[in-house]
Design a protein around this motif. Structure first.
Motif, PDB file in Angstrom:
ATOM      1  N   TRP A   1      10.377  -5.284  -0.832  1.00 57.43           N
ATOM      2  CA  TRP A   1      10.547  -3.678  -1.353  1.00 57.43           C
ATOM      3  C   TRP A   1      10.384  -3.512  -3.049  1.00 57.43           C
ATOM      4  O   TRP A   1      11.083  -4.335  -3.557  1.00 57.43           O
ATOM      5  CB  TRP A   1      11.541  -2.851  -0.744  1.00 57.43           C
ATOM      6  N   ALA A   2      10.090  -2.621  -3.380  1.00 58.49           N
ATOM      7  CA  ALA A   2      10.178  -2.452  -4.922  1.00 58.49           C
ATOM      8  C   ALA A   2      10.503  -0.787  -5.325  1.00 58.49           C
ATOM      9  O   ALA A   2      10.137  -0.016  -4.405  1.00 58.49           O
ATOM     10  CB  ALA A   2       8.830  -2.690  -5.512  1.00 58.49           C
TER      11      ALA A   2
ATOM     12  N   ALA B   1       8.117   1.026  -2.645  1.00 60.16           N
ATOM     13  CA  ALA B   1       6.681   0.410  -2.053  1.00 60.16           C
ATOM     14  C   ALA B   1       7.229  -0.989  -1.406  1.00 60.16           C
ATOM     15  O   ALA B   1       8.047  -1.404  -1.765  1.00 60.16           O
ATOM     16  CB  ALA B   1       5.771  -0.164  -3.329  1.00 60.16           C
ATOM     17  N   VAL B   2       6.365  -1.276  -0.401  1.00 57.25           N
ATOM     18  CA  VAL B   2       6.725  -2.335   0.775  1.00 57.25           C
ATOM     19  C   VAL B   2       5.558  -3.325   0.639  1.00 57.25           C
ATOM     20  O   VAL B   2       4.314  -2.724   0.789  1.00 57.25           O
ATOM     21  CB  VAL B   2       7.252  -1.776   1.951  1.00 57.25           C
TER      22      VAL B   2
ATOM     23  N   ASP C   1       3.099  -9.092   2.899  1.00 56.90           N
ATOM     24  CA  ASP C   1       2.542 -10.456   2.668  1.00 56.90           C
ATOM     25  C   ASP C   1       2.842 -11.019   1.456  1.00 56.90           C
ATOM     26  O   ASP C   1       2.064 -11.501   0.616  1.00 56.90           O
ATOM     27  CB  ASP C   1       0.898 -10.081   2.948  1.00 56.90           C
ATOM     28  N   ALA C   2       3.857 -11.284   0.973  1.00 55.34           N
ATOM     29  CA  ALA C   2       4.595 -11.679  -0.213  1.00 55.34           C
ATOM     30  C   ALA C   2       4.090 -10.950  -1.181  1.00 55.34           C
ATOM     31  O   ALA C   2       4.227 -11.677  -2.608  1.00 55.34           O
ATOM     32  CB  ALA C   2       4.025 -13.214  -0.162  1.00 55.34           C
ATOM     33  N   GLY C   3       3.733  -9.836  -1.520  1.00 54.30           N
ATOM     34  CA  GLY C   3       3.200  -9.186  -2.540  1.00 54.30           C
ATOM     35  C   GLY C   3       1.935  -8.958  -2.836  1.00 54.30           C
ATOM     36  O   GLY C   3       1.314  -8.504  -3.952  1.00 54.30           O
ATOM     37  N   ARG C   4       1.004  -9.388  -1.783  1.00 50.82           N
ATOM     38  CA  ARG C   4      -0.526  -9.364  -2.166  1.00 50.82           C
ATOM     39  C   ARG C   4      -1.088  -7.895  -1.980  1.00 50.82           C
ATOM     40  O   ARG C   4      -1.983  -7.454  -2.742  1.00 50.82           O
ATOM     41  CB  ARG C   4      -1.151 -10.355  -1.535  1.00 50.82           C
ATOM     42  N   ARG C   5      -0.387  -7.248  -1.072  1.00 50.07           N
ATOM     43  CA  ARG C   5      -0.741  -5.639  -0.946  1.00 50.07           C
ATOM     44  C   ARG C   5       0.481  -4.820  -0.732  1.00 50.07           C
ATOM     45  O   ARG C   5       1.534  -5.463  -0.261  1.00 50.07           O
ATOM     46  CB  ARG C   5      -1.476  -5.508   0.527  1.00 50.07           C
ATOM     47  N   TRP C   6       0.449  -3.851  -1.352  1.00 45.61           N
ATOM     48  CA  TRP C   6       1.684  -2.980  -1.113  1.00 45.61           C
ATOM     49  C   TRP C   6       1.399  -1.611  -0.842  1.00 45.61           C
ATOM     50  O   TRP C   6       0.178  -0.978  -0.906  1.00 45.61           O
ATOM     51  CB  TRP C   6       2.260  -2.712  -2.614  1.00 45.61           C
ATOM     52  N   ASN C   7       2.277  -1.140   0.194  1.00 43.65           N
ATOM     53  CA  ASN C   7       2.147   0.266   0.584  1.00 43.65           C
ATOM     54  C   ASN C   7       3.282   1.315   0.175  1.00 43.65           C
ATOM     55  O   ASN C   7       4.598   0.781   0.190  1.00 43.65           O
ATOM     56  CB  ASN C   7       1.976   0.432   2.326  1.00 43.65           C
ATOM     57  N   PHE C   8       2.997   2.588  -0.381  1.00 41.66           N
ATOM     58  CA  PHE C   8       4.220   3.423  -0.729  1.00 41.66           C
ATOM     59  C   PHE C   8       4.737   4.071   0.582  1.00 41.66           C
ATOM     60  O   PHE C   8       4.196   4.426   1.530  1.00 41.66           O
ATOM     61  CB  PHE C   8       3.490   4.445  -1.559  1.00 41.66           C
ATOM     62  N   GLN C   9       6.185   4.073   0.328  1.00 40.77           N
ATOM     63  CA  GLN C   9       6.889   4.644   1.392  1.00 40.77           C
ATOM     64  C   GLN C   9       7.414   6.100   0.845  1.00 40.77           C
ATOM     65  O   GLN C   9       7.928   6.176  -0.507  1.00 40.77           O
ATOM     66  CB  GLN C   9       8.040   3.848   1.766  1.00 40.77           C
TER      67      GLN C   9
END
Length: 205
Positions: free
Chosen positions: A108-109, A117-118, A121-129
Motif C-alpha cells: 500500500w502507498a 493505493a494498493v 503484483d509487487a508494484g507493477r499495477r496500482w489501484n486507488f482506495q
C-alpha cells in the motif's frame, strides 16, 4: 558512518543488521552491520525518495515524491522501476509519502489528497482506495493483508480491516499533523507527529 550531507526522510530495518535509508537525493543507503557503515546505491534521473520498505533482506521498495516506485529482489544491488503512481482518480498529481508491504506482492502507498493505493503484483499495477478525506496522509502501516492504519494532517487516523477496501475514521486526541506510525504487535502501536506529539494505541483485553 556515511558521506551524504543531504536530508534523510525515511529508514527501514528488516532486522538488527540490515537497514536502508532514503531522502533528498537519488541514492539508497544500505547497511549490513546495524548502521555502523553505509553503502550508497545510485538511482539516476530521480529527484528524491520519501519512502522505503523491505519485507526480507532481498525484497524491498522505495518511493519518490512524484509517485515513482522502484523494486529490488537482490538486496538493493539493482532496482527495477515499477508503474508510477502519477495521478489520483480526480487528476491530481500524487506526492507519495509512505509505503507498507506485507509480502513480495501485496503493498500500500499513501499520499496527498487522502490518496491510498494498493498493489497485488509487487508494484507493477496500482489501484486507488477510497479514504473519504482530502488532506495529506503521511504514514501507512499494515499488520497483515487485511488490517492497516494510516495517519496524516489534522491528527487524522484511519483504520481498515478489509485490506483497504473501506477505511474508518477514528476519533483523534490531537489536531497536530501525524507524520509516521508503527505497530509492534497487532494490539500495540505508536504514532508520532508535529510539536513532539506521540500517540499510543493499545487494544483492550
Amino acid at each position: 558512518k556515511h558521506d551524504n550531507k543531504n536530508a534523510f526522510l525515511a529508514v527501514d530495518f528488516f532486522d538488527e543488521l540490515h537497514g536502508w535509508a532514503v531522502g533528498t537525493f537519488s541514492e539508497v543507503f544500505h547497511t549490513t552491520d546495524g548502521g555502523k557503515n553505509w553503502t550508497a546505491h545510485d538511482i539516476p534521473d530521480v529527484g528524491w525518495f520519501s519512502a522505503v520498505t523491505f519485507v526480507n533482506p532481498t525484497h524491498g521498495w522505495i518511493g519518490g515524491v512524484q509517485g515513482e516506485i522502484y523494486h529490488t529482489a537482490d538486496g538493493g544491488n539493482t532496482w527495477e522501476p515499477m508503474n508510477v503512481i502519477g495521478f489520483s482518480p480526480v487528476g491530481i498529481s500524487m506526492r507519495l509519502t509512505d509505503l507498507s508491504f506485507m509480502n513480495n506482492t501485496h503493498g500500500w502507498a499513501s499520499g496527498d489528497g487522502g490518496i491510498i493505493a494498493v498493489t497485488h503484483d509487487a508494484g507493477r499495477r496500482w489501484n486507488f482506495q477510497p479514504s473519504d478525506i482530502d488532506i495529506e496522509l503521511t504514514g501507512i502501516d499494515f499488520l497483515d493483508v487485511n488490517k492497516g492504519w494510516t495517519v496524516g494532517e489534522l491528527g487524522s487516523l484511519l483504520h481498515t480491516v478489509d485490506g483497504g477496501a473501506t477505511w474508518t475514521k477514528w476519533k483523534s486526541p490531537t489536531t497536530k499533523t501525524l507524520w509516521s506510525l508503527d505497530f509492534v504487535t497487532p494490539s500495540f502501536g505508536l504514532a508520532v507527529g508535529a510539536e513532539g506529539t506521540i500517540l499510543r494505541y493499545r487494544a483492550k483485553g
